[in-house]
Motif scaffolding. Structure first.
Motif, PDB file in Angstrom:
ATOM      1  N   THR A   1       0.815  -1.215   0.000  1.00 23.46           N
ATOM      2  CA  THR A   1       0.000   0.000   0.000  1.00 23.46           C
ATOM      3  C   THR A   1       0.850   1.266   0.000  1.00 23.46           C
ATOM      4  OG1 THR A   1      -0.191  -0.173   2.406  1.00 23.46           O
ATOM      5  CG2 THR A   1      -2.012  -1.047   1.100  1.00 23.46           C
ATOM      6  N   ALA A   2       2.098   1.176   0.462  1.00 22.62           N
ATOM      7  CA  ALA A   2       2.973   2.354   0.424  1.00 22.62           C
ATOM      8  C   ALA A   2       3.202   2.801  -1.008  1.00 22.62           C
ATOM      9  CB  ALA A   2       4.311   2.050   1.110  1.00 22.62           C
ATOM     10  N   ALA A   3       3.379   1.832  -1.925  1.00 23.48           N
ATOM     11  CA  ALA A   3       3.572   2.185  -3.333  1.00 23.48           C
ATOM     12  C   ALA A   3       2.314   2.809  -3.907  1.00 23.48           C
ATOM     13  CB  ALA A   3       3.966   0.937  -4.133  1.00 23.48           C
ATOM     14  N   LEU A   4       1.164   2.276  -3.523  1.00 19.76           N
ATOM     15  CA  LEU A   4      -0.089   2.832  -4.019  1.00 19.76           C
ATOM     16  C   LEU A   4      -0.295   4.256  -3.513  1.00 19.76           C
ATOM     17  CD1 LEU A   4      -2.494  -0.232  -3.605  1.00 19.76           C
ATOM     18  CD2 LEU A   4      -1.231   0.491  -5.625  1.00 19.76           C
TER      19      LEU A   4
ATOM     20  N   THR B   1      -1.429  -2.524  -7.970  1.00 17.13           N
ATOM     21  CA  THR B   1      -2.395  -3.380  -7.295  1.00 17.13           C
ATOM     22  C   THR B   1      -1.833  -3.776  -5.954  1.00 17.13           C
ATOM     23  OG1 THR B   1      -1.521  -5.468  -8.138  1.00 17.13           O
ATOM     24  CG2 THR B   1      -3.124  -4.333  -9.525  1.00 17.13           C
ATOM     25  N   SER B   2      -2.716  -4.147  -5.036  1.00 20.30           N
ATOM     26  CA  SER B   2      -2.267  -4.476  -3.686  1.00 20.30           C
ATOM     27  C   SER B   2      -1.579  -5.829  -3.606  1.00 20.30           C
ATOM     28  CB  SER B   2      -3.454  -4.442  -2.715  1.00 20.30           C
ATOM     29  OG  SER B   2      -4.442  -5.360  -3.136  1.00 20.30           O
ATOM     30  N   SER B   3      -1.536  -6.585  -4.696  1.00 25.78           N
ATOM     31  CA  SER B   3      -0.869  -7.886  -4.686  1.00 25.78           C
ATOM     32  C   SER B   3       0.306  -7.938  -5.654  1.00 25.78           C
ATOM     33  CB  SER B   3      -1.868  -8.996  -5.047  1.00 25.78           C
ATOM     34  OG  SER B   3      -2.390  -8.796  -6.345  1.00 25.78           O
ATOM     35  N   SER B   4       0.800  -6.803  -6.086  1.00 25.04           N
ATOM     36  CA  SER B   4       1.879  -6.835  -7.072  1.00 25.04           C
ATOM     37  C   SER B   4       3.173  -7.381  -6.485  1.00 25.04           C
ATOM     38  CB  SER B   4       2.120  -5.438  -7.655  1.00 25.04           C
ATOM     39  OG  SER B   4       2.647  -4.552  -6.690  1.00 25.04           O
TER      40      SER B   4
END
Length: 271
Positions: free
Chosen positions: A77-80, A103-106
C-alpha cells in the motif's frame, strides 16, 4: 491433516526497541540481490519480499512449479499511496494504464517473476489470523499436487499510512516492521492439523500465541518465525500449537507434530 517438510525459515525485521515504521537498516546487499529495475513501482515491502525469496533459499536455475503465498495486512500500500500523491501533484488520472503494477498484490507478481515460479500465486489478508491461513494455503498446494514447493512470505513493512490505520484499532499490539520467509516442501517430517472453530471466550486476547505464550506484535512475521523455528527443535512425537485470535470470535489454530527427522535438509545462502 497435511504432511510436509520444512526447508528453511528466515526473518528480517526490526528489533523490539526500534521506532515503528520502515526498516532503519535494510539488508546491506539488498540492491545487489534484487537490482533497481522497476523501483519506481516497488515499495520497501515488495523489495524485502523479493530479497528474502532470492536470498534465503536455493536460487532455481530454471522455471519451477513453486507456489508463492504472501500473507500480509498492508502489502504494498505504500507504493499505491505514493502513486496517488504523485498523481495529484502531476495532475494525472488514477488509471491502471498510467500506473503499471498498481495493485495491492503486485509484490507476489514481482516474487514469482523474480524467482521463475509458475505455480499458484496468492496474496491474502486474514488480519490477525494470517499466519494460520497462509500456512494452510501453502500446504494445500502441496497436498493437491499443485506444486512440490510452497514459499510463504508473512509480514508487513509499515508505511506512515499503514501506521495511522493500525493505530485506529484498540488491539494494544506493537507495530514492528518485519517479514518471515519459509519454504515448505513435500515430505513427512511434520504433520499439520488445523482448527478454525469459533472462539467462545467472552474476552479472548487478540493476536498470536504459541502454546500459552502470547505475542505482543500485530505483525504476524514474528510469531510465525518463532513458531517455525520451534517446530524444528521438536523431538519425534512432540507437538507445538500456534493459535491466532481476531475480533468477532475469529480463531485459527495450527498444531504441528514432529513425525520424523529429515537429515537432508538444505537451505539458501543467507547473509
Amino acid at each position: 491433516m497435511f504432511e510436509f517438510s520444512l526447508r528453511q525459515v528466515a526473518l528480517c525485521g526490526q528489533q523490539p526497541g526500534e521506532e515503528p515504521g520502515e526498516l532503519a537498516a535494510p539488508p546491506s546487499d539488498l540492491t545487489a540481490v534484487i537490482g533497481t529495475i522497476g523501483d519506481q513501482f516497488r515499495d520497501s515491502f515488495t523489495r524485502l519480499c523479493l530479497y528474502l525469496a532470492r536470498t534465503y533459499d536455493d536460487a532455481p536455475q530454471t522455471r519451477t512449479d513453486d507456489t508463492v503465498v504472501i500473507g500480509t495486512e498492508y502489502g504494498n500500500t505504500a507504493a499505491l499511496a505514493r502513486l496517488q500523491r504523485r498523481a495529484e501533484t502531476d495532475g494525472k488520472m488514477l488509471s491502471a494504464k498510467h500506473f503499471p503494477n498498481a495493485t495491492s498484490s503486485s509484490a507476489s507478481a514481482f516474487v514469482n517473476l523474480g524467482i521463475g515460479a509458475t505455480g499458484r500465486n496468492l496474496t491474502l489478508n486474514a488480519g490477525l489470523l494470517t499466519p494460520v491461513i497462509a500456512i494452510w494455503q501453502a500446504l494445500l498446494a502441496l497436498a493437491v499436487d499443485r506444486s512440490s514447493t510452497s514459499k510463504v512470505l508473512i509480514g508487513d513493512v509499515y508505511s506512515p499510512e499503514a501506521l495511522l490505520d493500525a493505530r485506529r484499532e484498540p488491539y494494544d499490539l506493537r507495530c514492528r516492521s518485519g517479514l518471515t520467509h519459509a519454504t515448505f516442501v513435500k515430505g513427512s517430517e511434520f504433520r499439520a492439523d488445523f482448527d478454525f472453530t469459533s472462539d467462545h471466550d467472552e474476552a479472548p486476547v487478540l493476536g498470536g500465541q504459541i502454546g500459552s505464550s502470547r505475542s505482543s506484535d500485530r505483525n504476524s512475521a514474528f510469531v510465525t518465525a518463532e513458531f517455525l523455528e520451534l517446530i524444528q527443535t521438536l523431538d519425534v512425537g512432540q507437538q507445538a500449537v500456534l493459535t491466532c485470535r481476531g475480533p468477532l470470535a475469529r480463531r485459527g489454530a495450527l498444531t504441528v507434530t514432529r513425525q520424523s527427522v529429515d537429515t537432508a535438509r538444505n537451505g539458501g545462502r543467507g547473509e
